[in-house]
Scaffold this motif. Structure first.
Motif, PDB file in Angstrom:
ATOM      1  N   LEU A 142       0.818  -1.204   0.000  1.00 23.23           N
ATOM      2  CA  LEU A 142       0.000   0.000   0.000  1.00 23.23           C
ATOM      3  C   LEU A 142       0.858   1.263   0.000  1.00 23.23           C
ATOM      4  O   LEU A 142       0.611   2.187  -0.780  1.00 23.23           O
ATOM      5  CB  LEU A 142      -0.934  -0.005   1.205  1.00 23.23           C
ATOM      6  CG  LEU A 142      -1.927   1.146   1.263  1.00 23.23           C
ATOM      7  CD1 LEU A 142      -2.955   1.015   0.154  1.00 23.23           C
ATOM      8  CD2 LEU A 142      -2.618   1.167   2.614  1.00 23.23           C
ATOM      9  N   THR A 143       1.873   1.306   0.856  1.00 19.77           N
ATOM     10  CA  THR A 143       2.729   2.498   0.901  1.00 19.77           C
ATOM     11  C   THR A 143       3.565   2.632  -0.370  1.00 19.77           C
ATOM     12  O   THR A 143       3.809   3.741  -0.837  1.00 19.77           O
ATOM     13  CB  THR A 143       3.647   2.484   2.140  1.00 19.77           C
ATOM     14  OG1 THR A 143       4.397   1.265   2.156  1.00 19.77           O
ATOM     15  CG2 THR A 143       2.845   2.604   3.421  1.00 19.77           C
ATOM     16  N   HIS A 144       3.976   1.520  -0.942  1.00 23.61           N
ATOM     17  CA  HIS A 144       4.750   1.579  -2.182  1.00 23.61           C
ATOM     18  C   HIS A 144       3.883   2.087  -3.336  1.00 23.61           C
ATOM     19  O   HIS A 144       4.325   2.916  -4.136  1.00 23.61           O
ATOM     20  CB  HIS A 144       5.333   0.200  -2.508  1.00 23.61           C
ATOM     21  CG  HIS A 144       6.372   0.236  -3.572  1.00 23.61           C
ATOM     22  ND1 HIS A 144       7.659   0.623  -3.332  1.00 23.61           N
ATOM     23  CD2 HIS A 144       6.295  -0.049  -4.890  1.00 23.61           C
ATOM     24  CE1 HIS A 144       8.345   0.568  -4.459  1.00 23.61           C
ATOM     25  NE2 HIS A 144       7.533   0.164  -5.419  1.00 23.61           N
ATOM     26  N   LEU A 145       2.648   1.612  -3.429  1.00 23.49           N
ATOM     27  CA  LEU A 145       1.741   2.100  -4.465  1.00 23.49           C
ATOM     28  C   LEU A 145       1.434   3.587  -4.287  1.00 23.49           C
ATOM     29  O   LEU A 145       1.376   4.341  -5.267  1.00 23.49           O
ATOM     30  CB  LEU A 145       0.452   1.290  -4.464  1.00 23.49           C
ATOM     31  CG  LEU A 145       0.552  -0.112  -5.039  1.00 23.49           C
ATOM     32  CD1 LEU A 145      -0.756  -0.868  -4.817  1.00 23.49           C
ATOM     33  CD2 LEU A 145       0.903  -0.072  -6.506  1.00 23.49           C
ATOM     34  N   ALA A 146       1.240   4.014  -3.061  1.00 22.69           N
ATOM     35  CA  ALA A 146       0.989   5.433  -2.804  1.00 22.69           C
ATOM     36  C   ALA A 146       2.199   6.270  -3.198  1.00 22.69           C
ATOM     37  O   ALA A 146       2.061   7.361  -3.765  1.00 22.69           O
ATOM     38  CB  ALA A 146       0.650   5.651  -1.333  1.00 22.69           C
ATOM     39  N   ALA A 147       3.395   5.754  -2.924  1.00 18.63           N
ATOM     40  CA  ALA A 147       4.622   6.475  -3.275  1.00 18.63           C
ATOM     41  C   ALA A 147       4.763   6.609  -4.791  1.00 18.63           C
ATOM     42  O   ALA A 147       5.349   7.577  -5.275  1.00 18.63           O
ATOM     43  CB  ALA A 147       5.842   5.766  -2.689  1.00 18.63           C
ATOM     44  N   GLN A 148       4.234   5.685  -5.549  1.00 13.29           N
ATOM     45  CA  GLN A 148       4.269   5.782  -7.004  1.00 13.29           C
ATOM     46  C   GLN A 148       3.134   6.657  -7.526  1.00 13.29           C
ATOM     47  O   GLN A 148       3.303   7.388  -8.501  1.00 13.29           O
ATOM     48  CB  GLN A 148       4.167   4.398  -7.629  1.00 13.29           C
ATOM     49  CG  GLN A 148       5.395   3.548  -7.411  1.00 13.29           C
ATOM     50  CD  GLN A 148       5.234   2.164  -8.007  1.00 13.29           C
ATOM     51  OE1 GLN A 148       4.136   1.737  -8.336  1.00 13.29           O
ATOM     52  NE2 GLN A 148       6.342   1.463  -8.148  1.00 13.29           N
ATOM     53  N   ALA A 149       1.970   6.585  -6.896  1.00 16.37           N
ATOM     54  CA  ALA A 149       0.803   7.308  -7.385  1.00 16.37           C
ATOM     55  C   ALA A 149       0.909   8.815  -7.155  1.00 16.37           C
ATOM     56  O   ALA A 149       0.439   9.596  -7.986  1.00 16.37           O
ATOM     57  CB  ALA A 149      -0.462   6.775  -6.710  1.00 16.37           C
ATOM     58  N   LEU A 150       1.511   9.231  -6.056  1.00 13.25           N
ATOM     59  CA  LEU A 150       1.577  10.664  -5.758  1.00 13.25           C
ATOM     60  C   LEU A 150       2.352  11.455  -6.815  1.00 13.25           C
ATOM     61  O   LEU A 150       1.843  12.446  -7.343  1.00 13.25           O
ATOM     62  CB  LEU A 150       2.149  10.888  -4.355  1.00 13.25           C
ATOM     63  CG  LEU A 150       1.215  10.477  -3.218  1.00 13.25           C
ATOM     64  CD1 LEU A 150       1.950  10.519  -1.879  1.00 13.25           C
ATOM     65  CD2 LEU A 150       0.002  11.378  -3.183  1.00 13.25           C
ATOM     66  N   PRO A 151       3.585  11.071  -7.178  1.00  8.61           N
ATOM     67  CA  PRO A 151       4.272  11.841  -8.222  1.00  8.61           C
ATOM     68  C   PRO A 151       3.612  11.684  -9.596  1.00  8.61           C
ATOM     69  O   PRO A 151       3.594  12.622 -10.394  1.00  8.61           O
ATOM     70  CB  PRO A 151       5.692  11.297  -8.241  1.00  8.61           C
ATOM     71  CG  PRO A 151       5.752  10.188  -7.288  1.00  8.61           C
ATOM     72  CD  PRO A 151       4.453  10.083  -6.575  1.00  8.61           C
ATOM     73  N   ALA A 152       3.048  10.521  -9.877  1.00  7.49           N
ATOM     74  CA  ALA A 152       2.375  10.329 -11.162  1.00  7.49           C
ATOM     75  C   ALA A 152       1.156  11.242 -11.263  1.00  7.49           C
ATOM     76  O   ALA A 152       0.927  11.877 -12.300  1.00  7.49           O
ATOM     77  CB  ALA A 152       1.966   8.871 -11.329  1.00  7.49           C
ATOM     78  N   GLY A 153       0.371  11.321 -10.201  1.00  2.00           N
ATOM     79  CA  GLY A 153      -0.793  12.208 -10.200  1.00  2.00           C
ATOM     80  C   GLY A 153      -0.402  13.676 -10.314  1.00  2.00           C
ATOM     81  O   GLY A 153      -1.060  14.447 -11.011  1.00  2.00           O
ATOM     82  N   GLY A 154       0.668  14.059  -9.655  1.00  2.00           N
ATOM     83  CA  GLY A 154       1.146  15.434  -9.757  1.00  2.00           C
ATOM     84  C   GLY A 154       1.621  15.776 -11.156  1.00  2.00           C
ATOM     85  O   GLY A 154       1.386  16.876 -11.664  1.00  2.00           O
ATOM     86  N   THR A 155       2.271  14.825 -11.812  1.00  2.00           N
ATOM     87  CA  THR A 155       2.750  15.046 -13.172  1.00  2.00           C
ATOM     88  C   THR A 155       1.573  15.191 -14.135  1.00  2.00           C
ATOM     89  O   THR A 155       1.559  16.086 -14.980  1.00  2.00           O
ATOM     90  CB  THR A 155       3.654  13.879 -13.622  1.00  2.00           C
ATOM     91  OG1 THR A 155       4.763  13.803 -12.727  1.00  2.00           O
ATOM     92  CG2 THR A 155       4.150  14.070 -15.034  1.00  2.00           C
ATOM     93  N   VAL A 156       0.586  14.315 -14.009  1.00  2.00           N
ATOM     94  CA  VAL A 156      -0.601  14.397 -14.875  1.00  2.00           C
ATOM     95  C   VAL A 156      -1.317  15.727 -14.661  1.00  2.00           C
ATOM     96  O   VAL A 156      -1.715  16.390 -15.623  1.00  2.00           O
ATOM     97  CB  VAL A 156      -1.542  13.201 -14.619  1.00  2.00           C
ATOM     98  CG1 VAL A 156      -2.881  13.406 -15.291  1.00  2.00           C
ATOM     99  CG2 VAL A 156      -0.895  11.914 -15.083  1.00  2.00           C
ATOM    100  N   GLY A 157      -1.459  16.140 -13.402  1.00  2.00           N
ATOM    101  CA  GLY A 157      -2.106  17.419 -13.114  1.00  2.00           C
ATOM    102  C   GLY A 157      -1.347  18.598 -13.693  1.00  2.00           C
ATOM    103  O   GLY A 157      -1.943  19.535 -14.233  1.00  2.00           O
ATOM    104  N   ALA A 158      -0.031  18.558 -13.614  1.00  2.00           N
ATOM    105  CA  ALA A 158       0.780  19.643 -14.166  1.00  2.00           C
ATOM    106  C   ALA A 158       0.678  19.687 -15.682  1.00  2.00           C
ATOM    107  O   ALA A 158       0.608  20.764 -16.283  1.00  2.00           O
ATOM    108  CB  ALA A 158       2.235  19.478 -13.737  1.00  2.00           C
TER     109      ALA A 158
END
Length: 61
Positions: free
Chosen positions: A28-44
């Motif tokens: 769970l923590t590993h997936l969250a660590a991958q999802a946070l920067p990916a979501g920020g990149t998509v938003g940017a």
């Protein structure tokens, strides 16, 4: 988040007390660590594509 994930892995290697279902928490923590920067990149990238309104211009909603 990666640090927390790795810390949970290290507790198993060092045979320290672990939370219940440690594999679940590691994943769970590993997936969250991958999802946070990916979501920020998509938003940017989406924010870059949206045309900026000029002064006095109203956007239709």
């Amino acid at each position: 988040m990666f640090l927390l994930s790795d810390t949970l892995i290290a507790t198993g290697v060092a045979e320290w007390p672990q939370p219940p279902a440690p594999d679940f928490w590691v994943l769970l923590t590993h997936l969250a660590a991958q999802a946070l920067p990916a979501g920020g990149t998509v938003g940017a990238l989406e924010a870059r594509r949206a045309p900026a309104a000029t002064y006095g211009e109203m956007r239709a909603v």
